[in-house]
Design a protein around this motif. Sequence first.
Motif, PDB file in Angstrom:
ATOM      1  N   LYS A  83       1.411   4.205  -2.905  1.00 28.80           N
ATOM      2  CA  LYS A  83       1.139   5.621  -2.610  1.00 28.80           C
ATOM      3  C   LYS A  83       2.336   6.508  -2.982  1.00 28.80           C
ATOM      4  O   LYS A  83       2.159   7.577  -3.545  1.00 28.80           O
ATOM      5  CB  LYS A  83       0.841   5.739  -1.106  1.00 28.80           C
ATOM      6  CG  LYS A  83       0.254   7.075  -0.683  1.00 28.80           C
ATOM      7  CD  LYS A  83      -0.091   7.069   0.796  1.00 28.80           C
ATOM      8  CE  LYS A  83       1.159   7.078   1.652  1.00 28.80           C
ATOM      9  NZ  LYS A  83       0.985   7.017   3.073  1.00 28.80           N
ATOM     10  N   GLU A 140       0.839  -1.211   0.000  1.00 26.79           N
ATOM     11  CA  GLU A 140       0.000   0.000   0.000  1.00 26.79           C
ATOM     12  C   GLU A 140       0.870   1.256   0.000  1.00 26.79           C
ATOM     13  O   GLU A 140       0.586   2.227  -0.690  1.00 26.79           O
ATOM     14  CB  GLU A 140      -0.898   0.035   1.242  1.00 26.79           C
ATOM     15  CG  GLU A 140      -2.052  -0.912   1.191  1.00 26.79           C
ATOM     16  CD  GLU A 140      -3.008  -0.628   0.032  1.00 26.79           C
ATOM     17  OE1 GLU A 140      -3.384   0.530  -0.173  1.00 26.79           O
ATOM     18  OE2 GLU A 140      -3.347  -1.589  -0.677  1.00 26.79           O
ATOM     19  N   ARG A 147      -6.455  -2.188   2.722  1.00 24.25           N
ATOM     20  CA  ARG A 147      -5.931  -2.236   1.351  1.00 24.25           C
ATOM     21  C   ARG A 147      -6.815  -1.414   0.403  1.00 24.25           C
ATOM     22  O   ARG A 147      -7.994  -1.188   0.663  1.00 24.25           O
ATOM     23  CB  ARG A 147      -5.890  -3.690   0.876  1.00 24.25           C
ATOM     24  CG  ARG A 147      -7.281  -4.163   0.550  1.00 24.25           C
ATOM     25  CD  ARG A 147      -7.484  -5.623   0.647  1.00 24.25           C
ATOM     26  NE  ARG A 147      -8.909  -5.862   0.729  1.00 24.25           N
ATOM     27  CZ  ARG A 147      -9.585  -5.854   1.846  1.00 24.25           C
ATOM     28  NH1 ARG A 147      -8.980  -5.623   2.987  1.00 24.25           N
ATOM     29  NH2 ARG A 147     -10.872  -6.062   1.842  1.00 24.25           N
ATOM     30  N   SER A 148      -6.192  -1.030  -0.753  1.00 26.10           N
ATOM     31  CA  SER A 148      -6.972  -0.339  -1.774  1.00 26.10           C
ATOM     32  C   SER A 148      -7.238  -1.299  -2.927  1.00 26.10           C
ATOM     33  O   SER A 148      -7.672  -0.901  -3.985  1.00 26.10           O
ATOM     34  CB  SER A 148      -6.169   0.859  -2.288  1.00 26.10           C
ATOM     35  OG  SER A 148      -4.943   0.383  -2.815  1.00 26.10           O
TER      36      SER A 148
END
Length: 535
Positions: free
Chosen positions: A85, A81, A125-126
């Motif tokens: 980013k 993650e 999480r994305s």
Amino acid sequence: MKRDFSQLSGVNFDLIVIGGGIVGSGIARDAALRGLHTLLVEKDGFAHGTTSSSTRLIHGGLRYLRTMQFGLVRQDLREREIILKIAPHLVKRLQFVIPALRSEPFYRFSLPFGLYLYDFLAKGRSIPRWRRLSRQKTLELEPNLAGIDDLVASFLYSDCQAEYMERLCLENLLSAAENGACILNHAAAKNLLMKDGTVHGIKVTDNFTGENYVANGRMVVNAGGHWANLLWETSNVKSKDRLRRTKGIHLLTKKVSNNALVLFAKSDGRLFFIIPLWDYSLIGTTDTDYTDDLDSIYASTSDVEYLVTELRHYFPQFGPDDIYYTMAGLRSLVASGDKTASDTSRAHKLVDHEQQTGLKGLITVLGGKITAYRAIGEEVLDLVCKKFGVQAPCTTADTPLPGAPAVSSHEIESAAKQNDLPVETVTYVASLYGSKVSSVLEHANADKRLGQPIAASSPDILAQIKYAVEEEEAVTLSDFLLCCTNIGLGPSQGLDTIETVGGEMGPLLGWSKAEQQGQIESYRAIAALGQRFRT
Ligand SMILES: Cc1cc2nc3c(=O)[nH]c(=O)nc-3n(C[C@H](O)[C@H](O)[C@H](O)COP(=O)(O)OP(=O)(O)OC[C@H]3O[C@@H](n4cnc5c(N)ncnc54)[C@H](O)[C@@H]3O)c2cc1C
């Protein structure tokens, strides 16, 4: 970044990092961002070691659940993650399909548990959760699996991929340099300098001139990957820890699948991947103990035969002619007496030599995945700051890399118009340099010739060569072809570009004709290792 050895004289660095792979680069960046005056030396080109021969995944490692390395998986899923980013221009989500076969009831029934756990460990999480697909839906995604008679369904999950892994490494170094670090490539640390049980620097050799320099520092971190213990030997450093080196190979092949596939080898049950890489497939890997030459690693005929045989269980039409070339790299694992190479933990270990043997001023990093590189840097610098008695918090999880954020399609279109270049060219260049694309295109704007492609087979343009030499410390042909760009990773291994790239780099770097030819021959020798399995 400037390759200038005069920066070493009269300075006592706070931290000296040995090794410009992803781990050393992450450490140097963390140190520079915390305000430490940092030196990093790399004996070859940046990222030239294991970092460039990986599967290029930023992942928790579904496989490690089988060996119950839950802590490692959780940490790496958290790092996934963070890296997404801070490097959105270099890291993207990748969809994986795991075929469920009637003949493999164990995997069919155990995998959903593993995938539930994987999702559970990836808290916050994305990335989408896993799901099950019917046979029909699976074949819509992956028509090439139609040849598998006992395919009953599949499992779909996601992880991340950094296609330009070398640039992820390079951007950490660029960020370190932006924050005051001195970064030298083709500079080998030959010895540790010690006095009264304390390491106070290194002897470093410029590999081009053979000249030796002294670099003084308050602390040295050895992030030399699978070479790390060689420095222990040359400097007579004792440690109870041992490295276990295992070889892993990949094949770059014609495109086999649309998505990433996870397959199980019939002969030994090992998991292997087919990963989409640009318009091709990257297939691997193997995991075999290695005790041979550390500087000349290549896939043997039997390594390749193993993968091809296993692949043909799923894709019977696949043959050796579908292989463009091979890559091979070494894992440096912390030896722990495990039976098989695959069972040996992928967790890293920091060796604090002061704690182990009383030798002050030296820390060695053993093992560690790419995915963990930032966290390893944080751990190392927390320890270094504690030893220095300074309070300087880690900021690498919140500070984007220099090429972030990714460039929007609107920005690409206007850059294309402004620089009179095709949108496809700018889209491609932006996929490598992110927001730094404008700095590359400036060269093409100033000299229209530099907007031309380097070769018919590659979307790269001549301006990238000038940019790499001036901004990214590209001083050899392979620095440019294998680190600043991934031209050398295409099917032709960049061999169709070497005369052009040599011809452009030569005048910029003041090479004589003989030196230029020498560069070309050295690059040919590196590329030949990838074809060695054929003989
Ligand atoms: C086949 C394979 C697939 C993998 N796939 C993945 C994956 O998909 N995802 C993942 O997270 N991890 C993966 N890994 C693990 C990962 O690639 C490595 O753990 C990681 O690259 C290690 O980085 P490093 O910086 O420690 O080592 P390296 O990249 O090897 O860097 C060490 C550097 O130190 C330099 N050096 C050594 N000695 C000296 C010296 N005396 N002076 C100056 N420089 C020196 C070397 O030249 C080298 O560049 C894979 C590993 C393998 C083998």
